[in-house]
Design a protein around this motif. Structure first.
Motif, mmCIF file in Angstrom:
data_model
loop_
_atom_site.group_PDB
_atom_site.id
_atom_site.type_symbol
_atom_site.label_atom_id
_atom_site.label_comp_id
_atom_site.label_asym_id
_atom_site.label_seq_id
_atom_site.Cartn_x
_atom_site.Cartn_y
_atom_site.Cartn_z
ATOM 1 N N MET A 19 -3.379 -45.197 -20.979
ATOM 2 C CA MET A 19 -3.008 -46.440 -21.654
ATOM 3 C C MET A 19 -2.393 -47.441 -20.681
ATOM 4 S SD MET A 19 -3.071 -48.027 -24.546
ATOM 5 C CE MET A 19 -2.328 -49.578 -25.120
ATOM 6 N N ILE A 20 -1.515 -46.961 -19.805
ATOM 7 C CA ILE A 20 -0.906 -47.867 -18.824
ATOM 8 C C ILE A 20 -1.970 -48.426 -17.896
ATOM 9 C CG2 ILE A 20 0.722 -48.074 -16.910
ATOM 10 C CD1 ILE A 20 2.420 -45.906 -18.264
ATOM 11 N N GLU A 21 -2.896 -47.587 -17.470
ATOM 12 C CA GLU A 21 -3.972 -48.063 -16.590
ATOM 13 C C GLU A 21 -4.812 -49.133 -17.292
ATOM 14 O OE1 GLU A 21 -4.683 -47.431 -13.407
ATOM 15 O OE2 GLU A 21 -3.062 -45.979 -13.094
ATOM 16 N N GLU A 22 -5.006 -49.007 -18.585
ATOM 17 C CA GLU A 22 -5.753 -50.025 -19.331
ATOM 18 C C GLU A 22 -5.013 -51.364 -19.341
ATOM 19 O OE1 GLU A 22 -8.721 -50.076 -20.648
ATOM 20 O OE2 GLU A 22 -9.341 -47.978 -20.847
ATOM 21 N N LEU A 156 -8.691 -45.464 -27.631
ATOM 22 C CA LEU A 156 -8.155 -44.620 -26.561
ATOM 23 C C LEU A 156 -7.503 -43.378 -27.148
ATOM 24 C CD1 LEU A 156 -6.104 -45.877 -23.512
ATOM 25 C CD2 LEU A 156 -5.348 -43.907 -24.824
ATOM 26 N N TYR A 157 -6.663 -43.578 -28.150
ATOM 27 C CA TYR A 157 -5.884 -42.457 -28.682
ATOM 28 C C TYR A 157 -6.772 -41.460 -29.427
ATOM 29 C CZ TYR A 157 -1.921 -39.959 -30.637
ATOM 30 O OH TYR A 157 -1.024 -38.979 -30.974
ATOM 31 N N VAL A 184 -15.707 -43.726 -24.398
ATOM 32 C CA VAL A 184 -14.349 -44.116 -24.018
ATOM 33 C C VAL A 184 -13.935 -43.580 -22.655
ATOM 34 C CG1 VAL A 184 -13.581 -44.444 -26.391
ATOM 35 C CG2 VAL A 184 -13.248 -42.222 -25.300
ATOM 36 N N THR A 185 -14.351 -42.353 -22.333
ATOM 37 C CA THR A 185 -13.886 -41.751 -21.085
ATOM 38 C C THR A 185 -14.640 -42.258 -19.858
ATOM 39 O OG1 THR A 185 -15.326 -39.815 -21.391
ATOM 40 C CG2 THR A 185 -13.055 -39.656 -22.215
ATOM 41 N N SER A 186 -15.705 -43.028 -20.073
ATOM 42 C CA SER A 186 -16.417 -43.618 -18.936
ATOM 43 C C SER A 186 -15.812 -44.945 -18.503
ATOM 44 C CB SER A 186 -17.897 -43.818 -19.279
ATOM 45 O OG SER A 186 -18.050 -44.734 -20.348
ATOM 46 N N ARG A 187 -14.823 -45.412 -19.207
ATOM 47 C CA ARG A 187 -14.167 -46.664 -18.838
ATOM 48 C C ARG A 187 -13.458 -46.515 -17.488
ATOM 49 N NH1 ARG A 187 -13.339 -50.568 -22.474
ATOM 50 N NH2 ARG A 187 -11.294 -51.107 -21.616
ATOM 51 N N GLU A 188 -13.408 -47.614 -16.732
ATOM 52 C CA GLU A 188 -12.813 -47.561 -15.391
ATOM 53 C C GLU A 188 -11.378 -47.075 -15.432
ATOM 54 O OE1 GLU A 188 -13.192 -51.196 -13.251
ATOM 55 O OE2 GLU A 188 -15.380 -51.227 -13.337
ATOM 56 N N ALA A 189 -10.607 -47.559 -16.392
ATOM 57 C CA ALA A 189 -9.194 -47.164 -16.465
ATOM 58 C C ALA A 189 -9.056 -45.686 -16.782
ATOM 59 C CB ALA A 189 -8.459 -47.996 -17.508
ATOM 60 N N ALA A 190 -9.945 -45.160 -17.618
ATOM 61 C CA ALA A 190 -9.902 -43.736 -17.958
ATOM 62 C C ALA A 190 -10.215 -42.886 -16.738
ATOM 63 C CB ALA A 190 -10.894 -43.430 -19.079
ATOM 64 N N ARG A 192 -9.891 -43.768 -13.615
ATOM 65 C CA ARG A 192 -8.802 -43.950 -12.653
ATOM 66 C C ARG A 192 -7.587 -43.100 -13.036
ATOM 67 N NH1 ARG A 192 -9.098 -49.136 -12.932
ATOM 68 N NH2 ARG A 192 -7.331 -49.508 -14.319
ATOM 69 N N ALA A 193 -7.243 -43.107 -14.307
ATOM 70 C CA ALA A 193 -6.090 -42.331 -14.771
ATOM 71 C C ALA A 193 -6.321 -40.837 -14.577
ATOM 72 C CB ALA A 193 -5.818 -42.633 -16.241
ATOM 73 N N ALA A 194 -7.524 -40.370 -14.910
ATOM 74 C CA ALA A 194 -7.836 -38.949 -14.752
ATOM 75 C C ALA A 194 -7.746 -38.527 -13.289
ATOM 76 C CB ALA A 194 -9.217 -38.648 -15.308
ATOM 77 N N ALA A 195 -8.212 -39.396 -12.393
ATOM 78 C CA ALA A 195 -8.162 -39.072 -10.963
ATOM 79 C C ALA A 195 -6.716 -38.945 -10.486
ATOM 80 C CB ALA A 195 -8.899 -40.135 -10.160
ATOM 81 N N LYS A 196 -5.841 -39.810 -10.969
ATOM 82 C CA LYS A 196 -4.430 -39.755 -10.565
ATOM 83 C C LYS A 196 -3.765 -38.486 -11.092
ATOM 84 C CE LYS A 196 -3.804 -44.733 -10.021
ATOM 85 N NZ LYS A 196 -3.104 -45.971 -10.448
ATOM 86 N N ASP A 197 -4.066 -38.132 -12.325
ATOM 87 C CA ASP A 197 -3.471 -36.909 -12.872
ATOM 88 C C ASP A 197 -4.028 -35.667 -12.193
ATOM 89 O OD1 ASP A 197 -1.482 -37.610 -14.747
ATOM 90 O OD2 ASP A 197 -3.011 -38.279 -16.149
ATOM 91 N N ASP A 198 -5.323 -35.672 -11.912
ATOM 92 C CA ASP A 198 -5.906 -34.518 -11.218
ATOM 93 C C ASP A 198 -5.319 -34.365 -9.815
ATOM 94 O OD1 ASP A 198 -7.422 -34.042 -13.453
ATOM 95 O OD2 ASP A 198 -9.283 -34.884 -12.638
ATOM 96 N N ALA A 199 -5.075 -35.495 -9.154
ATOM 97 C CA ALA A 199 -4.452 -35.441 -7.831
ATOM 98 C C ALA A 199 -3.029 -34.890 -7.926
ATOM 99 C CB ALA A 199 -4.445 -36.824 -7.197
ATOM 100 N N LEU A 200 -2.327 -35.233 -9.000
ATOM 101 C CA LEU A 200 -0.969 -34.735 -9.188
ATOM 102 C C LEU A 200 -0.974 -33.226 -9.444
ATOM 103 C CD1 LEU A 200 2.028 -35.416 -9.310
ATOM 104 C CD2 LEU A 200 1.699 -36.109 -11.696
ATOM 105 N N ILE A 201 -1.980 -32.748 -10.185
ATOM 106 C CA ILE A 201 -2.113 -31.304 -10.415
ATOM 107 C C ILE A 201 -2.313 -30.585 -9.068
ATOM 108 C CG2 ILE A 201 -3.621 -29.501 -11.343
ATOM 109 C CD1 ILE A 201 -4.140 -31.363 -13.738
ATOM 110 N N ALA A 202 -3.202 -31.139 -8.246
ATOM 111 C CA ALA A 202 -3.471 -30.527 -6.936
ATOM 112 C C ALA A 202 -2.218 -30.532 -6.066
ATOM 113 C CB ALA A 202 -4.610 -31.272 -6.242
ATOM 114 N N GLU A 203 -1.465 -31.612 -6.133
ATOM 115 C CA GLU A 203 -0.237 -31.718 -5.344
ATOM 116 C C GLU A 203 0.784 -30.687 -5.791
ATOM 117 O OE1 GLU A 203 3.437 -34.875 -5.238
ATOM 118 O OE2 GLU A 203 1.400 -35.722 -5.158
ATOM 119 N N GLN A 204 0.915 -30.498 -7.107
ATOM 120 C CA GLN A 204 1.889 -29.540 -7.620
ATOM 121 C C GLN A 204 1.495 -28.095 -7.328
ATOM 122 O OE1 GLN A 204 2.100 -30.649 -11.775
ATOM 123 N NE2 GLN A 204 3.728 -32.146 -11.420
#
Length: 208
Positions: A19-22, A156-157, A184-190, A192-204
């Protein structure tokens, strides 16, 4: 303007990040550790649950509330219909936040009432009726959106719930659901958000 997202990438926090990315807003991410929630985070949300946001000192928790709040706080993103045309918008948002989530969770926990009178005490009635109602809402949108002639926070929700439910089998696979999730999940913001969360999972996952 300051905006902070408290989240864990393996949680409903993914919805709030999307939602924030949107909105296109700049924001800070604070990762919350399930095992040891900090005193600073508990001061934001004493429930100890993510997601939570703090926007210019205003604390908002609960995913549907965060989506509705951000849509109002960033009107230039057009994530809500005009005020006089928000009936379908609020209906979809809070149907997903209330009956749908209750129905899915109750079935997962084995809490189902066969007695119609007892079903009347539940906010969702029964699981099958809830899923059929959801399919009706999504099917009525056709190839478009749930509450307006453009994408909104309601899409989105609801889309996030469907995506999660189809992935983990808590919502049955139906053509209308799969098509909506793809849209909905093919949207650019979606993405982008998924990539950031996946990167955070990898980091953790990296050893300390």
């Amino acid at each position: 303007m300051s905006l902070t997202l408290y989240t864990n990438p393996m949680s409903r926090g993914r919805i709030a990040r999307w939602m924030i990315e949107e909105t296109g807003a700049d924001y800070e991410t604070v990762a919350v550790d399930w095992r040891a929630k900090s005193a600073d985070f508990l001061a934001v949300n004493p429930m100890g649950k993510v997601p939570a946001i703090v926007h210019d000192g205003v604390v908002v928790t609960e995913c549907a509330a965060i989506c509705a709040y951000l849509a109002g706080a960033f009107p230039e993103a057009r994530l809500a219909p005009p005020v006089d045309r928000r009936g379908a918008y609020y209906r979809a948002l809070f149907f997903a936040a209330g009956p749908l989530e209750q129905a899915v969770t109750s079935r997962a926990m084995g809490w189902e009432a066969a007695d119609p009178q007892k079903q009347g005490m539940l906010g969702f009635g029964n699981y099958d009726r809830t899923i059929d109602t959801l399919e009706g809402l999504v099917s009525a949108a056709g190839g478009g959106w749930l509450a307006a002639d453009h994408f909104t926070a309601a899409d989105l929700y609801v889309g996030a719930h469907l995506s999660w439910g189809l992935q983990f089998g808590s919502i049955p696979k139906r053509d209308a659901f799969a098509a909506f999730v793809e849209r909905v999940t093919s949207r650019e913001a979606a993405v982008r958000a998924a990539a950031k969360d996946d990167a955070l999972i990898a980091e953790q996952a990296q050893p300390a």
